[in-house]
Design a protein around this motif. Structure first.
Motif, mmCIF file in Angstrom:
data_model
loop_
_atom_site.group_PDB
_atom_site.id
_atom_site.type_symbol
_atom_site.label_atom_id
_atom_site.label_comp_id
_atom_site.label_asym_id
_atom_site.label_seq_id
_atom_site.Cartn_x
_atom_site.Cartn_y
_atom_site.Cartn_z
ATOM 1 N N THR A 1 0.830 -1.207 0.000
ATOM 2 C CA THR A 1 0.000 0.000 0.000
ATOM 3 C C THR A 1 0.864 1.256 0.000
ATOM 4 N N PHE A 2 1.926 1.236 0.774
ATOM 5 C CA PHE A 2 2.839 2.369 0.821
ATOM 6 C C PHE A 2 3.482 2.615 -0.548
ATOM 7 N N LYS B 1 2.381 1.634 -3.521
ATOM 8 C CA LYS B 1 1.379 2.076 -4.498
ATOM 9 C C LYS B 1 1.055 3.544 -4.298
ATOM 10 N N TYR B 2 1.023 4.011 -3.060
ATOM 11 C CA TYR B 2 0.782 5.421 -2.785
ATOM 12 C C TYR B 2 1.926 6.278 -3.305
ATOM 13 N N ARG C 1 1.759 6.589 -7.051
ATOM 14 C CA ARG C 1 0.655 7.430 -7.500
ATOM 15 C C ARG C 1 1.044 8.898 -7.519
#
Length: 137
Positions: free
Chosen positions: A128-129, A131-132, A135
């Motif tokens: 998640t980190f 992918k953030y 982005r």
């Protein structure tokens, strides 16, 4: 962004050894210092190393499957705790001692479940980190 060929080659060499070491720490946790949490952190670190070296590519990882594995390991951990209460009269009691061929009883089972839960939680957190970060703001 991918790292250099040296970083990727070194990661390809180190990741399997770290994976085996993490599994060893989980499985030998009832005999020596270590156990589920420490082994799970090592397993999660393997994924962190792979994410840093190779980046995240679509289709190589399913966050839903990882979250499902985390949920299942947590549920199994709760079931082992409740079974200890029902069979051994204490939550997480060691009710399998010398019964199923496990001299350590439920301790290795709990170590494996905690290791799976922690390892997968770290994987989801790191993924998640990253992918953030990909982005952007």
């Amino acid at each position: 962004m991918e790292m250099s060929i040296i970083c990727r080659t070194t990661t390809g060499f180190l990741a399997p050894m770290m994976l085996v070491f993490g599994i060893y720490i989980i499985l030998a946790g009832h005999l020596s210092p270590g156990g589920g949490f420490q082994g799970g952190v090592i397993l999660g670190s393997v994924v962190l190393l792979l994410l840093i070296a190779f980046g995240t590519r679509e289709g190589r990882f399913s966050e839903n499957v990882a979250s499902f594995m985390e949920d299942i390991s947590g549920l199994l951990l709760i079931i082992v705790g409740i079974l200890g209460y029902v069979v051994g009269n204490a939550l997480f009691s060691n009710f399998l001692v010398d019964k199923v061929g496990l001299a350590a009883g439920t301790i290795p089972v709990i170590n494996v479940l905690v290791g799976l839960k922690v390892g997968v939680a770290f994987v989801v957190l790191f993924y998640t980190f990253f992918k953030y970060l990909e982005r952007g703001p």
